[in-house]
Design an enzyme around this catalytic site. Structure first.
Site, short mmCIF file in Angstrom:
data_model
loop_
_atom_site.label_atom_id
_atom_site.label_comp_id
_atom_site.label_asym_id
_atom_site.label_seq_id
_atom_site.Cartn_x
_atom_site.Cartn_y
_atom_site.Cartn_z
N ASP A 269 -0.65 -51.75 47.59
CA ASP A 269 -0.34 -50.88 48.53
C ASP A 269 -1.57 -50.84 49.56
O ASP A 269 -1.05 -50.81 50.96
CB ASP A 269 -0.11 -49.35 48.31
CG ASP A 269 1.34 -49.42 47.44
OD1 ASP A 269 1.90 -50.31 47.08
OD2 ASP A 269 1.42 -48.05 46.96
N TYR B 190 -1.20 -54.11 51.73
CA TYR B 190 -0.33 -54.00 52.51
C TYR B 190 -0.40 -53.04 53.69
O TYR B 190 -0.21 -53.44 54.97
CB TYR B 190 1.09 -53.40 51.86
CG TYR B 190 2.41 -53.20 52.73
CD1 TYR B 190 3.25 -54.45 52.74
CD2 TYR B 190 2.63 -52.23 53.56
CE1 TYR B 190 4.31 -54.22 53.62
CE2 TYR B 190 3.76 -51.98 54.35
CZ TYR B 190 4.50 -53.09 54.40
OH TYR B 190 5.59 -52.96 55.19
N SER C 261 39.53 -49.86 54.59
CA SER C 261 39.32 -49.37 53.30
C SER C 261 40.10 -49.99 52.14
O SER C 261 40.72 -50.97 52.32
CB SER C 261 39.53 -47.65 53.19
OG SER C 261 40.97 -47.48 53.25
N GLU D 76 32.38 -56.55 41.74
CA GLU D 76 30.80 -55.84 42.05
C GLU D 76 31.08 -54.47 42.21
O GLU D 76 31.97 -53.69 42.27
CB GLU D 76 30.40 -56.31 43.45
CG GLU D 76 31.46 -56.28 44.63
CD GLU D 76 31.05 -57.01 45.89
OE1 GLU D 76 30.65 -58.18 45.65
OE2 GLU D 76 31.56 -56.78 46.89
N LYS E 136 30.90 -50.57 43.10
CA LYS E 136 31.25 -49.69 44.51
C LYS E 136 30.25 -48.72 44.50
O LYS E 136 30.30 -47.78 44.05
CB LYS E 136 32.46 -49.12 44.16
CG LYS E 136 33.06 -48.33 45.44
CD LYS E 136 34.59 -48.01 45.31
CE LYS E 136 35.25 -47.49 46.42
NZ LYS E 136 34.59 -46.28 46.79
N ASP F 97 28.28 -45.53 46.08
CA ASP F 97 28.59 -44.27 46.40
C ASP F 97 27.67 -43.97 47.55
O ASP F 97 26.56 -43.33 47.61
CB ASP F 97 28.86 -43.39 45.39
CG ASP F 97 29.59 -42.22 45.91
OD1 ASP F 97 30.29 -42.17 47.06
OD2 ASP F 97 29.62 -41.04 45.07
N TYR G 89 27.80 -56.21 51.40
CA TYR G 89 28.74 -56.54 50.28
C TYR G 89 29.70 -57.28 51.05
O TYR G 89 30.94 -57.94 50.38
CB TYR G 89 29.12 -55.65 49.54
CG TYR G 89 29.87 -54.34 50.17
CD1 TYR G 89 30.88 -54.34 50.98
CD2 TYR G 89 29.00 -53.26 49.92
CE1 TYR G 89 31.24 -53.34 51.68
CE2 TYR G 89 29.37 -51.98 50.55
CZ TYR G 89 30.47 -51.92 51.43
OH TYR G 89 30.99 -50.85 52.07
N LYS H 1 38.65 -47.52 40.21
CA LYS H 1 37.95 -46.09 40.12
C LYS H 1 37.64 -45.69 38.43
O LYS H 1 38.30 -45.92 37.66
CB LYS H 1 38.83 -45.07 40.88
CG LYS H 1 39.31 -45.40 42.05
CD LYS H 1 37.72 -45.18 43.01
CE LYS H 1 37.60 -44.14 43.64
NZ LYS H 1 37.90 -43.54 44.96
N CYS I 119 9.94 -10.09 38.11
CA CYS I 119 9.83 -11.50 37.76
C CYS I 119 9.58 -11.48 36.16
O CYS I 119 8.65 -10.71 35.66
CB CYS I 119 8.66 -12.12 38.06
SG CYS I 119 8.02 -13.62 37.74
N CYS J 177 5.74 -12.20 35.40
CA CYS J 177 4.49 -11.60 35.75
C CYS J 177 4.97 -10.17 36.04
O CYS J 177 3.93 -9.35 36.23
CB CYS J 177 3.73 -12.18 37.12
SG CYS J 177 4.90 -12.01 38.44
N CYS K 268 9.94 -14.23 43.73
CA CYS K 268 8.86 -13.46 42.87
C CYS K 268 7.71 -13.12 44.06
O CYS K 268 7.23 -14.08 44.62
CB CYS K 268 7.97 -14.00 41.72
SG CYS K 268 6.67 -13.44 41.22
N CYS L 276 1.23 -14.62 39.83
CA CYS L 276 2.27 -15.03 39.03
C CYS L 276 1.97 -16.36 37.99
O CYS L 276 1.68 -17.25 38.85
CB CYS L 276 3.53 -15.19 39.63
SG CYS L 276 4.72 -15.63 38.51
S1 IVH Z 1 34.58 -53.95 50.23
C1 IVH Z 1 37.67 -55.16 53.73
N1 IVH Z 1 32.80 -53.58 48.47
O1 IVH Z 1 34.02 -48.40 49.27
C2 IVH Z 1 36.21 -54.93 52.91
N2 IVH Z 1 33.49 -51.87 49.69
O2 IVH Z 1 36.99 -47.04 49.21
C3 IVH Z 1 36.46 -53.40 52.10
N3 IVH Z 1 32.19 -49.85 49.02
O3 IVH Z 1 34.74 -47.96 52.73
C4 IVH Z 1 35.18 -52.87 51.47
N4 IVH Z 1 30.91 -50.54 47.76
O4 IVH Z 1 32.14 -48.27 51.82
C5 IVH Z 1 33.44 -53.07 49.46
N5 IVH Z 1 31.07 -53.73 47.11
C6 IVH Z 1 31.80 -53.06 47.99
C7 IVH Z 1 31.67 -51.68 48.03
C8 IVH Z 1 32.45 -51.07 49.05
C9 IVH Z 1 31.09 -49.53 48.16
C10 IVH Z 1 33.03 -48.74 49.92
C11 IVH Z 1 32.99 -48.98 51.30
C12 IVH Z 1 34.49 -48.46 51.71
C13 IVH Z 1 35.08 -47.91 50.26
C14 IVH Z 1 36.44 -48.19 50.15
#
Ligand code: IVH
Length: 666
Positions: A33, A36, A82, A112, A114, A116, A222, A310, A404, A407, A422, A427
């Protein structure tokens, strides 16, 4: 132009980019670090001295300028769609059957995680990051380029100057960072983020890029949405190419030859996801061949060639056996539920924070209640709701105690605050939590001194406060639980090493109300020593950019308390450094004011002329006594006389004290 300086700057940038990539994307740091920081400081000082050479893709430009008034709309060149959902194996197989009948040939899939987080689109022109936007409604998003630039694993410059590239990805908060932000919020009595996704969105939708910079966000890329100059045939190939360009792509993906293989890989992650350092809420399955993707096309909302598998919600039922309170370092009293142990997100959960009295009242939580629990952000257990239909009348309401438990001091609530605190000045719980904070990573960073060891040291009468740590001997430590000769020695050495952390870390460690790591840094940089800060008055402190009246008042109050002054005196006597080592680094490396000659005149609003001169010199500048054509800046206060007139005649830059501070802000 001076070719060698331009070359030197570009070499430094290349090096830093390489180190960033290895550290943030590959997770394999190449340098310490310290090394860097030195390179970064050097680059900053060279750019400061040659502002005409600053480019948008420089690693120094991650935290940009002034806060925005609003986000501008961005029309997505490729709509951000989506995904359709699949719940369970049967849904996956049905989807696969439709795919096969549409393309009429063998299909390969990429599976891959997903992530969040918050969906983002990144546009690069000639290999340079140009625009970053949120998804918005898929057609129009918001321009959050400045915030995205603060994300350390987002490449500002790619390894090749591809003419045009639009990629899609997710910005997210690692679980650990989410927990850190929420515990900081809890300690300050602020409302918490419900999950990492909200925290990421909340951080990126802040108009001030400094806020986003302070939240250690990360991205994954992705999908390749559009390109000129990077032809590929398959999704997997595009990910490999994107990785080569410097993008972080997820390693936990798999190329599968059958839907059975896809289903097995998805199922495997239902439990394994809890081991990941970031939260995922499913797996995304994509047809690998781009030709087949094109053949399959899109519905109005989503591609037919991809589906989101999901995960089942990870919730469980438990009983609230009891409620007790924890007292934090600033006295915040947090009610915590004792639960009948339940398996959740891969671990046994037997505690859940209930945050504050409002939370308990809103959810109508009583002792004895059957409740649904889940882990927020996969880490923090929380009560989702009470199963009121299962009550039998034996449940008891709960009220945070009026005194508390540690204390006996009164517990009170300030106007407009959700938290109860408190009020005890001595304390023991506050003292213990204060020491735990003092030794923590961003503070004095004493390795091997976890909460249990701190508790043991206090219970054994070996320490009462942070200053006592510096008197500990190996002989005293050997007696503690799980503490051998070697670990005692290590701990004493680690404590010794912490003496030279410098003023900013020390200030943060002291746990002054409202003084976070950022404010501590600004204070250390401006005052350079504890003595100067302690004798500074309110106006001097408040005049620092980023320090408001609330922080300034809290600092003054802290140093007016004799116990605190005594603590600092004892720390100093033990050899704890009270000076800013960063300022010393400036002397060696940064020298923000290097080669700049100043003349100081008139009465400055907060600094004496001597203090201003010290400040200039510590940052590498020179201070002369009279104005000449060699003077770069005249620092002028009120009642400036002949020096001011002369500087005006010679066309010399005349600056105020505030402008001097801005020069030192980098
Ligand atoms: S592909 C047309 N790949 O999931 C391509 N989405 O419910 C569509 N997300 O809004 C997206 N990881 O924000 C893709 N490996 C992944 C993802 C991913 C998270 C999210 C993305 C999308 C939501 C869909």
């Amino acid at each position: 132009m001076n070719k060698t300086i331009a070359n030197e700057i570009e070499d430094l940038r290349e090096k830093i980019r390489k180190y960033d990539y290895n550290y943030y994307v590959l997770d394999t740091p190449l340098v310490s670090d310290q090394e860097y920081d030195q390179l970064m400081n050097k680059l900053e000082s060279l750019e400061q001295a040659n502002p005409q050479l600053i480019t948008a893709d420089s690693p120094t430009q991650r935290v940009g300028g002034t806060p925005l008034a609003k986000f501008n709309p961005v029309i997505h060149q490729v709509p951000l769609l989506s995904l359709a959902n699949a719940f369970g194996e049967q849904d996956l197989k049905d989807w696969h059957r439709r795919i096969v009948s549409a393309v009429g040939e063998k299909v390969e899939y990429v599976v891959e995680p997903k992530i969040d987080g918050l969906s983002i689109a990144l546009t690069y022109e000639m290999g340079n990051f140009a625009i970053g936007a949120t998804r918005g409604d898929g057609e129009v998003g918001e321009d959050i380029t400045l915030n995205l630039k603060t994300i350390n694993n987002l490449p500002l410059k790619l390894t090749a100057p591809i003419p045009k590239l639009i990629v899609r990805g997710e910005a997210y908060l690692p679980k650990e960072e989410f927990a850190r932000i929420n515990s900081e919020k809890e300690e300050l009595g602020e409302p918490l983020f419900a999950n990492p996704r909200n925290a990421a969105a909340g951080s990126l939708r802040q108009l001030d890029p400094k806020v986003a910079a302070a939240r250690r966000l990360r991205i994954f890329v992705y999908a390749l949405l559009d390109q000129e100059g990077m032809p590929v045939d398959s999704h997997e190939e595009s990910l490999v190419e994107l990785a080569k360009l410097g993008f972080p792509v997820n390693k936990e993906r798999k190329l599968c030859q059958s839907i059975e293989e896809v289903a097995a890989y998805c199922a495997q992650w239902i439990d394994k996801r809890h081991q990941l350092p970031f939260e995922i809420d499913g797996m995304v399955v994509k047809v690998n061949s781009l030709a087949q993707q094109q053949q399959l096309g899109y519905t109005a909302k989503s591609p037919r060639w991809a589906v989101a598998f999901k995960f089942p919600a990870d919730q469980g039922e438990s009983t609230i056996e009891d409620i007790f309170v924890r007292v934090g370092r600033t006295g915040v009293v947090t009610p915590t539920a004792v639960l009948t142990p339940v398996q959740l997100a891969g671990t046994t959960v037997s505690r859940a924070t209930l945050h504050n009295q409002d939370f308990i009242n809103e959810k109508d939580i009583k002792i004895g209640d059957k409740v649904i629990v889940q882990k927020a952000g996969d880490i923090i257990p929380e009560v989702v709701r009470v199963l009121t239909e299962k009550r039998d009348g034996s449940e008891r309401p709960y009220q945070i105690p009026a005194v508390c438990p540690e204390c006996g001091s009164p517990v009170g609530r300030q106007e407009g605050e959700a938290a109860f605190r408190c009020t005890g000045a001595t304390c023991p719980a506050q003292a213990r939590e204060g020491i735990i904070h003092f030794v923590s990573r961003n503070a004095m960073d004493i390795e091997g001194l976890g909460p249990q060891v701190v508790a043991q040291l206090i219970d054994g009468g070996l320490i009462k406060d942070a200053a006592d740590l510096y008197q500990l001997t190996t002989q005293q430590l050997v007696g503690l639980e799980r503490m051998g000769a070697k670990s005692s020695e290590n701990l004493v050495n680690a404590i010794g090493r912490s003496k030279s952390r410098g003023l900013s870390q020390l200030l943060f460690a002291l746990g002054i109300r409202h003084v976070g790591a950022g404010a501590a840094k600004a204070l250390a940089k401006r005052f350079t020593s504890m003595d100067k800060l302690m004798t500074a008055d309110f106006d001097e402190i408040e005049s620092i950019p980023d320090i408001g009246p609330k922080i300034a008042a809290s600092i003054k109050a802290f140093f007016e308390n004799n116990n605190n002054v005594d603590l600092i005196t004892r720390l100093k006597a033990s050899g704890v450094g009270m000076e800013e080592t960063i300022a010393k680094d400036y002397e060696a490396n940064v020298q923000l004011l290097r080669n700049k000659t100043f003349v100081v005149t008139g009465t400055l609003p907060t600094l004496s002329r001597k203090e201003a001169s010290d400040l200039i010199e510590v940052n590498g500048g020179k201070v002369a006594s009279s104005v000449s054509k060699n003077t770069d800046y005249l620092l002028a206060g009120e009642k400036a006389g002949s020096k001011l007139t002369k500087a005006q005649e010679l066309g010399i830059n005349i600056i105020t004290e505030k402008e001097l501070f801005s020069l030192l802000e980098n």
